[in-house]
Design a protein around this motif. Structure first.
Motif, short mmCIF file in Angstrom:
data_model
loop_
_atom_site.label_atom_id
_atom_site.label_comp_id
_atom_site.label_asym_id
_atom_site.label_seq_id
_atom_site.Cartn_x
_atom_site.Cartn_y
_atom_site.Cartn_z
N ASP A 1 3.66 -4.95 -7.35
CA ASP A 1 3.62 -6.40 -7.17
C ASP A 1 4.71 -6.88 -6.22
N SER A 2 5.92 -6.29 -6.35
CA SER A 2 7.02 -6.78 -5.52
C SER A 2 6.80 -6.40 -4.06
N ARG A 3 6.16 -5.27 -3.83
CA ARG A 3 5.78 -4.92 -2.45
C ARG A 3 4.90 -6.00 -1.87
N ALA A 4 3.92 -6.39 -2.69
CA ALA A 4 2.97 -7.40 -2.22
C ALA A 4 3.72 -8.70 -1.94
N ALA A 5 4.65 -9.06 -2.86
CA ALA A 5 5.39 -10.31 -2.70
C ALA A 5 6.26 -10.27 -1.45
N ALA A 6 6.81 -9.08 -1.16
CA ALA A 6 7.68 -8.95 0.01
C ALA A 6 6.89 -8.82 1.31
N GLY A 7 5.59 -8.97 1.19
CA GLY A 7 4.77 -8.91 2.40
C GLY A 7 4.55 -7.50 2.89
N GLU A 8 4.90 -6.50 2.06
CA GLU A 8 4.70 -5.11 2.47
C GLU A 8 3.33 -4.61 2.04
N GLU A 9 2.50 -5.55 1.66
CA GLU A 9 1.20 -5.16 1.14
C GLU A 9 0.49 -4.23 2.13
N PRO A 10 -0.07 -3.14 1.59
CA PRO A 10 -0.75 -2.22 2.50
C PRO A 10 -1.97 -2.90 3.14
N ARG A 11 -2.37 -2.33 4.23
CA ARG A 11 -3.56 -2.81 4.90
C ARG A 11 -4.70 -2.94 3.88
N GLY A 12 -5.39 -4.04 3.91
CA GLY A 12 -6.42 -4.27 2.91
C GLY A 12 -5.76 -4.79 1.66
N SER A 13 -6.58 -5.12 0.67
CA SER A 13 -6.01 -5.72 -0.52
C SER A 13 -5.97 -4.72 -1.66
N ILE A 14 -5.04 -4.92 -2.58
CA ILE A 14 -5.09 -4.13 -3.80
C ILE A 14 -4.90 -5.05 -5.00
N ALA A 15 -5.59 -4.71 -6.08
CA ALA A 15 -5.43 -5.45 -7.33
C ALA A 15 -5.03 -4.44 -8.39
N VAL A 16 -4.03 -4.79 -9.18
CA VAL A 16 -3.56 -3.87 -10.22
C VAL A 16 -4.03 -4.38 -11.58
N LEU A 17 -4.73 -3.54 -12.33
CA LEU A 17 -5.19 -3.92 -13.67
C LEU A 17 -4.42 -3.11 -14.70
N GLY A 18 -4.02 -3.76 -15.79
CA GLY A 18 -3.30 -3.05 -16.85
C GLY A 18 -1.83 -3.42 -16.83
N PRO A 19 -0.99 -2.71 -17.57
CA PRO A 19 -1.29 -1.46 -18.29
C PRO A 19 -2.15 -1.64 -19.54
N ALA A 20 -2.91 -0.60 -19.84
CA ALA A 20 -3.70 -0.55 -21.06
C ALA A 20 -3.47 0.80 -21.72
N PRO A 21 -3.36 0.80 -23.04
CA PRO A 21 -3.10 2.09 -23.71
C PRO A 21 -4.32 2.99 -23.71
N LEU A 22 -4.08 4.29 -23.56
CA LEU A 22 -5.14 5.29 -23.75
C LEU A 22 -4.82 5.99 -25.07
N PHE A 23 -5.79 6.70 -25.63
CA PHE A 23 -5.47 7.38 -26.89
C PHE A 23 -4.47 8.51 -26.65
N ARG A 24 -3.66 8.80 -27.69
CA ARG A 24 -2.64 9.84 -27.59
C ARG A 24 -3.31 11.18 -27.32
N LEU A 25 -2.75 11.95 -26.38
CA LEU A 25 -3.35 13.23 -25.99
C LEU A 25 -2.25 14.28 -25.89
N ARG A 26 -2.49 15.45 -26.49
CA ARG A 26 -1.52 16.55 -26.46
C ARG A 26 -0.10 16.08 -26.80
N GLY A 27 -0.01 15.26 -27.82
CA GLY A 27 1.30 14.83 -28.27
C GLY A 27 1.96 13.77 -27.41
N ARG A 28 1.22 13.20 -26.48
CA ARG A 28 1.83 12.20 -25.60
C ARG A 28 1.08 10.88 -25.66
N GLU A 29 1.89 9.81 -25.82
CA GLU A 29 1.33 8.47 -25.76
C GLU A 29 1.09 8.14 -24.29
#
Ligand code: ADP
Ligand code: ZN
Ligand code: ZN
Length: 690
Positions: A619-647
């Motif tokens: 987000d701060s890249r985008a705010a600083a005008g360093e946004e990469p060519r084209g647009s990007i949208a960031v969704l999340g964070p969203a939790p995934l189920f715990r896997l191999r002992g890791r959240e």
């Protein structure tokens, strides 16, 4: 004359970024070492394998500090494969060393000895059901398609084509003819198939048609055999390579044609770092070599349909219609009306096949005996200690297994919480279905076969509770082909199994296909769920009625679902059109690129904080005008189920342009990973997750 070799050491550490300069001794100058050569170099206190990625006249490192390689290994990789590895490292947010690991000869990183390898016996490849060694006379549809492909080959510049041909329309014959044309032009060929064990017919046809000039590369071969095949390609003795996704890195020079058979198959995506997609690598490789990329499927991906010019093979070669499909509504069938979860019509149809002494294929995309166990007294559910998922009962082996991490434990006799001996088994998988169908159908002359990851691992592994008891490396290969051969040789019978039964098999006497719980794949929270469901049903239907008239039954509680309805009408054009409309409306691929970032840690809090930090960095890249060519949208964070002992916490980035987004994400992840306070967090970046 260049005296400096720029060498990428083959280490997996992400922090180490090569290349590093080495001084070439006189005997390695003047062409003995070039881009793609493999050297053993001193590196810190170790000796490591390094790959030459460039040559130079001078170095910024002081001459007296420059070290010389210890020795050069015979036969490195072609220079163009080093360039391809550089592309992969950037495109999939990985490191050059890891990407080079994909293109090096089999076993290279493990064996530093540099000794000449013993020439080993070439592997033997058996084929199931292949029966056309001589070229077949093409029908009119095939001739038209081939002519257009030959036109593309003639111009020797990169082309992409989609061969959208219904099941049994003779796509393989087109691949063979196109390969023949490429060979006549003096060019090489790569043929990618989903999995060798499941596609012995395709492999067999190539070997029958082209003999010694075919090399087969896959992971089930013994290391020496794999190297022998690789070497035949590297030296130009073999000019056609057939194999699964990793064969896209085969050292075939002067490449003229890459075929991707069953291009919709999810096995083309690699799930370890670099998380490459062999189909996209094939696009890039074809572009660099001026080759024709031919994608083939009866159920192409929406992405391919959208991007690539397609040719149609709308009819089966034998002139038979595609089988009639009936959708059976399971709502209200409950547990009482249905016998073993089967609709009364399904039961009747199976009885008919048995009476007619024909064959049926039953697809249930769930292995094991029961999906989960619970205690009837206290309600405890047996779940994996390392993942937040229920354990699946495998009754023959007497164990419970986690299908995500491989954890196994003995099947319980009593509840570990309250001691009750009353344990309920819920749901049915392929193991139970086989057992129950055998009770009803198998009178000694109507066998019930099962094909799933358990039977594929070999009978010994399926029956023991020892993970990894699969025995010799070739076991899976031979277990699967032995099973397919037994089903083919049987006079009649049923083959039940997971999606493995729907892959390209060509058995002429299958008259009935059954899909159980067809909406199971629809319930996945994934934008490709509908495409997968459509493909699964259409592909199973494709195995039916190839020599005799056939019929397909689809059991579901979602009979109106678009994917199920259109698959039952064999209408892949309408499915693709509506799927592309839906993706456009939601901004999914091919109208965007998705990149998933997963942060994992032992506790959920650090994982979440890391994900938030990555999002903030983007987000701060985008705010600083360093946004990469084209647009990007960031969704999340969203939790995934715990896997191999890791959240785990995930972010999904939707980007209009892939490479700049990957670069921005790579930098953001590096910055967060390198900053304080994110110790013990792992980051993984998956471009175009499947
Ligand atoms: P697909 O890959 O499209 O499902 P296949 O290539 O497996 O179809 O072809 C199905 C069967 O038809 C194979 O047994 C193949 O040998 C046969 N076949 C293909 N083309 C012809 C043809 N022109 N004439 C007769 N048989 C053909
Ligand atoms: Zn209990
Ligand atoms: Zn687990």
């Amino acid at each position: 004359m260049p005296s400096i070799a720029q060498v990428e050491p083959m280490t997996t550490a992400r922090a180490l970024r090569g290349p590093f300069d080495y001084r070439l001794p006189a005997e390695l100058r003047g062409g003995a070492v070039g881009v793609g050569s493999m050297l053993v170099v001193p590196f810190g206190r170790r000796e490591v394998l390094g790959v030459v990625v460039g040559l130079a006249e001078s170095s910024e490192v002081a001459a007296e500090k420059l070290l010389a390689p210890l020795r050069a290994l015979e036969l490195g990789v072609p220079a163009e494969m080093v360039a391809l590895a550089e592309w992969i490292a950037a495109e999939y947010c990985s490191t050059l060393a890891r990407a080079l690991g994909l293109v090096l000869p089999p076993g290279a990183t493990r064996r530093l000895s540099g000794r000449k390898r013993r020439a080993v016996k070439r592997p033997e490849h058996l084929s199931v059901g292949a029966r056309a060694p001589a070229a077949l006379a093409l029908n009119e549809d095939q001739r038209a398609v081939l002519a257009s492909l030959q036109g593309a080959l003639e111009c020797r510049v990169a082309h992409e084509r989609l061969l959208h041909g219904v099941t049994g329309s003779g796509k393989t014959e087109i691949y063979l003819r196109a390969a023949e044309t490429a060979l006549e032009q003096g060019r090489g060929v790569i043929v990618l198939v989903p999995e060798i064990a499941l596609t012995p017919q395709t492999v067999g046809r190539f070997i029958e048609r082209f003999g010694e000039t075919v090399a087969v590369l896959h992971s089930q071969l013994r290391p020496g055999e794999r190297y022998a095949e690789w070497r035949r390609l590297r030296e130009g003795e073999a000019r056609i390579c057939v194999g699964p996704r990793s064969a896209v890195f085969a050292p075939v020079e002067d490449l003229g044609l890459i075929v991707v058979d069953e291009e919709h198959d999810s096995s083309y995506k690699h799930e370890g770092d670099p998380r490459y997609d062999a189909r996209d690598v094939a696009v890039e490789r074809a572009r660099r070599s001026g080759a024709l990329l031919l994608l083939g499927s009866a159920t192409p991906r929406a992405e391919s349909e959208h991007r690539v010019q397609s040719s149609l093979l709308p009819r089966r070669v034998d002139g038979r219609p595609l089988p009639h499909v009936d959708v059976l509504d399971m709502r209200g069938e409950g547990l009482h009306g249905a016998q073993q979860g089967l609709h009364p019509e399904t039961v009747q149809a199976l009885a008919r096949v048995r009476a007619e002494r024909a064959k049926a294929i039953v697809l249930l995309n769930r292995r094991g005996w029961s999906n989960f166990l619970s205690c009837r007294s206290c309600g405890q559910v047996w779940s994996c200690p390392d993942c937040d998922v229920a354990l699946v009962l495998h009754r023959a082996g007497g164990f419970l297994a986690c299908h995500h991490c491989g954890h196994r434990e003995r099947a319980p006799e009593r509840c570990s919480a309250c001691g009750s001996t009353s344990v309920a088994r819920h749901g049915a998988g392929t193991e139970r279905l086989q057992h129950e169908l055998a009770v009803v159908l198998d009178d000694g002359a109507f066998p019930v076969f099962r094909l799933d990851a358990d039977t594929a691992a070999g009978a010994s592994a399926a029956a023991s509770s020892e993970p990894g008891a699969a025995g010799a490396p070739a076991t899976r290969e031979s277990a699967v082909s032995a099973l397919l051969r037994r089903f083919e040789a049987a006079d009649c019978g049923v083959l039940i199994g997971t999606q493995m039964v729907a892959k390209g098999h060509d058995f002429p006497d299958v008259t009935l296909g059954i899909v159980l719980d067809a909406d199971a794949t629809l319930r996945f929270p994934d934008f490709r769920a509908e495409e997968r469901t459509f493909a699964l049903i259409a592909q199973l239907a494709g195995r039916v009625g190839r020599g005799r008239e056939g019929h397909v039954l689809v059991q579901t509680i979602a009979p109106q679902a678009r994917a199920i309805e259109l698959a039952s009408r064999h209408d892949s054009e309408a499915f693709l059109t509506s799927e592309l409309e839906r993706r456009l409306a939601l901004g999914y691929p091919p109208f965007s690129h998705l990149i998933r970032i997963v942060c994992s840690a032992e506790q959920s809090e650090p994982a979440r904080r890391a994900a938030v930090a990555v999002r903030d960095a983007l987000d701060s890249r985008a705010a600083a005008g360093e946004e990469p060519r084209g647009s990007i949208a960031v969704l999340g964070p969203a939790p995934l189920f715990r896997l191999r002992g890791r959240e785990r916490e995930s972010l999904v980035v939707k980007a209009s342009s892939r490479l700049p987004a990957v670069q921005a994400i790579g930098e953001a992840v590096q910055r967060v990973a390198g900053s304080r306070g994110h110790h013990g967090v792992n980051f993984s970046v998956d471009v175009d997750p499947q």
